[in-house]
Design an enzyme around this catalytic site. Structure first.
Site, PDB file in Angstrom:
ATOM      1  CG  ASP A  66      -2.146   0.892   0.990  1.00 28.71           C
ATOM      2  OD1 ASP A  66      -3.046   0.899   1.839  1.00 28.71           O
ATOM      3  OD2 ASP A  66      -2.166   1.623  -0.026  1.00 28.71           O
TER       4      ASP A  66
ATOM      5  CG  ASP B 251      -5.611  -5.404   2.278  1.00 27.74           C
ATOM      6  OD1 ASP B 251      -6.181  -4.625   1.471  1.00 27.74           O
ATOM      7  OD2 ASP B 251      -5.335  -5.086   3.458  1.00 27.74           O
TER       8      ASP B 251
HETATM    9  C1  LIG Z   1     -10.627  -4.352   9.832  1.00 23.10           C
HETATM   10  O1  LIG Z   1      -9.501  -3.447   9.961  1.00 23.10           O
HETATM   11  C2  LIG Z   1      -9.833  -2.119   9.905  1.00 23.10           C
HETATM   12  O2  LIG Z   1     -10.431  -1.880   8.639  1.00 23.10           O
HETATM   13  C3  LIG Z   1      -9.627  -1.021   7.900  1.00 23.10           C
HETATM   14  C4  LIG Z   1      -9.389  -1.706   6.604  1.00 23.10           C
HETATM   15  N1  LIG Z   1     -10.025  -0.886   5.642  1.00 23.10           N
HETATM   16  C5  LIG Z   1      -9.345  -0.242   4.686  1.00 23.10           C
HETATM   17  N2  LIG Z   1      -9.932   0.612   3.826  1.00 23.10           N
HETATM   18  C6  LIG Z   1      -8.947   1.100   3.063  1.00 23.10           C
HETATM   19  C7  LIG Z   1      -8.966   2.076   2.051  1.00 23.10           C
HETATM   20  C8  LIG Z   1      -7.758   2.438   1.437  1.00 23.10           C
HETATM   21  C9  LIG Z   1      -7.707   3.485   0.442  1.00 23.10           C
HETATM   22  O3  LIG Z   1      -8.722   4.099   0.066  1.00 23.10           O
HETATM   23  N3  LIG Z   1      -6.499   3.801  -0.083  1.00 23.10           N
HETATM   24  C10 LIG Z   1      -5.360   3.146   0.288  1.00 23.10           C
HETATM   25  N4  LIG Z   1      -4.184   3.501  -0.289  1.00 23.10           N
HETATM   26  N5  LIG Z   1      -5.362   2.162   1.199  1.00 23.10           N
HETATM   27  C11 LIG Z   1      -6.542   1.801   1.814  1.00 23.10           C
HETATM   28  C12 LIG Z   1      -6.538   0.815   2.813  1.00 23.10           C
HETATM   29  C13 LIG Z   1      -7.728   0.476   3.449  1.00 23.10           C
HETATM   30  N6  LIG Z   1      -8.016  -0.381   4.485  1.00 23.10           N
HETATM   31  C14 LIG Z   1      -8.357  -0.765   8.609  1.00 23.10           C
HETATM   32  O4  LIG Z   1      -8.206   0.661   8.700  1.00 23.10           O
HETATM   33  C15 LIG Z   1      -8.467   1.068  10.040  1.00 23.10           C
HETATM   34  C16 LIG Z   1      -7.224   1.716  10.575  1.00 23.10           C
HETATM   35  C17 LIG Z   1      -9.712   1.950  10.014  1.00 23.10           C
HETATM   36  O5  LIG Z   1      -8.746  -0.138  10.795  1.00 23.10           O
HETATM   37  C18 LIG Z   1      -8.560  -1.276   9.990  1.00 23.10           C
END
Ligand SMILES: CO[C@@H]1O[C@H](CNc2nc3cc4c(=O)[nH]c(N)nc4cc3[nH]2)[C@H]2OC(C)(C)O[C@@H]12
Length: 378
Positions: A98, A272
């Site tokens: 990422d 992921d």
């Molecule tokens: C179940 O664990 C929580 O759920 C979130 C995972 N959800 C997530 N959505 C994402 C969106 C993006 C994005 O728009 N762009 C980039 N570059 N990377 C991303 C990475 C992401 N991971 C984790 O993120 C938190 C910290 C809220 O807790 C975890």
């Protein structure tokens, strides 16, 4: 099914479809990724509580690393001096990284975002750092990443449409800058990330603009940030028709086993999520019979394993009573065994989906899988 071998360049092949669900493989120099694929999260150069060999043996073809964490510790240039992330963590298969923007916004303190990037302080030692689209791609190159994500801005929902549009357009400009910085790297890929929050028109505009950049794959970002599953599924349905069928679709941060079934049904190829590893460390087991909290006293004298039919020793060879004891005692082995079980279950679920799509019985597989979760434990 045609077997797949590593190829000198990055290629994606769809072998079979069932409705909008697809199964196939991404082939590249470091190996083959069977899709639909779940990528175990290896944030700080380790899939927590697992040996890299175990991760491979339980069926994972690719793992995820994080630019944000690795640039702070051990450092991108240092990682390159040490031979790159694959050598460092002894994972010889593909790695997707990422880009760091999301982690900066969810983990770092005192961050400032502008048109050229983001300035932030490390959550580890408070040192100041600057990340631009170009620096993010440079860091991912120094790590040796096989699939590099563009730097983007993910807006937390709910948010006003103007803020969502502003972030989506910034992410598009950063996608172009990342593509330029990435250049031509035949065995590797840079994926764009569709943004647009929960606003269908913005989602479509983002997808269409990214497709015009002719990238090797497309992620759907801005989801799995606390929105209801129905909203997440609606955004997938909105975006999917605008993404090319012959390129991979990657839904970032997703999800629970049910999220995976419903997203594969809607045409997603890659996932992921920290769920299986994080839940394992908290005493939660994902199984064919649903989720089991081993901390619960009802397991104290239950001599059954989690799943006697599993090929994973953690699921097959240890009693629930023992796992309950380890969890209650906060023993490290408890985290290890439940992480191992959970990742094995997730990979078994993905393998089951791949076979079901090949055999044209995906919806039956999904229904039978959900029924197994509902069947109350004896
Ligand atoms: C179940 O664990 C929580 O759920 C979130 C995972 N959800 C997530 N959505 C994402 C969106 C993006 C994005 O728009 N762009 C980039 N570059 N990377 C991303 C990475 C992401 N991971 C984790 O993120 C938190 C910290 C809220 O807790 C975890």
């Amino acid at each position: 099914m045609t077997d797949h071998h590593p190829t000198p360049d990055f290629r994606f092949r769809v072998d079979a479809t069932d409705g909008q669900a697809r199964t196939g493989a991404i082939t590249m120099p470091r190996g083959v990724v069977r899709t639909p694929a779940f990528m175990p999260v290896g944030t700080a150069a380790t899939v927590k509580a697992m040996y890299a060999d175990q991760v491979r043996e339980l069926g994972a073809d690719i793992v995820l690393g994080n630019t944000y964490h690795l640039m702070l510790r051990p450092g991108a240039e240092r990682m390159a001096r040490l031979g790159g992330l694959h050598h460092f963590m002894r994972w010889d298969g593909p790695i997707l990284t990422d880009s760091g923007g999301f982690q900066v916004m969810s983990l770092s303190a005192l961050r400032k975002l502008d048109a050229d990037g983001v300035t932030f302080r490390s959550h580890i030692d408070g040192t100041a750092h600057r990340m631009s689209p170009e620096r993010s791609i440079e860091i991912q190159g120094l790590l040796g990443s096989d699939i590099q994500m563009q730097l983007d801005e993910c807006v937390r929902l709910p948010a006003p449409p103007e803020a969502i549009e502003k972030a989506m357009r910034l992410s598009l400009r950063w996608a172009e800058r990342c593509r330029t910085a990435f250049g031509e790297q035949p065995g590797k890929a840079m994926f764009g990330i569709v943004q647009g929050g929960d606003v269908p028109d913005l989602r479509v505009a983002s997808a269409r603009a990214l497709v015009d950049l002719d990238l090797k794959g497309y992620a759907i970002g801005g989801l799995a940030v606390g929105e209801p599953q129905a909203v997440m599924l609606a955004m997938i349905e909105t975006v999917e028709p605008h993404l090319p069928a012959h390129k991979p679709r990657y839904l970032m941060g997703v999800g629970t086993p049910d999220d995976l079934l419903r997203s594969v049904e809607r045409g997603v190829d890659m996932f992921d999520c920290v769920m299986p590893t994080r839940a394992g460390r908290h005493g939660l087991a994902y199984t064919r019979h649903g989720r089991i909290n081993l901390r619960n006293a009802r397991h104290a004298e239950d001599t059954r394993p989690l799943d006697e039919a599993s090929a994973c020793p953690a699921a097959r060879d240890y009693s629930r009573a023992y796992l309950h004891h380890l969890v209650r005692s906060d023993e490290i082995l408890g985290m290890m065994l439940l992480t191992w079980n959970n990742l094995a279950y997730y990979q078994d679920l993905m393998a089951g989906m791949r076979a079901a799509i090949r055999e044209g019985r995906f919806l039956t597989f999904a229904a039978e899988t959900r029924a197994g979760w509902e069947r109350a434990e004896a």
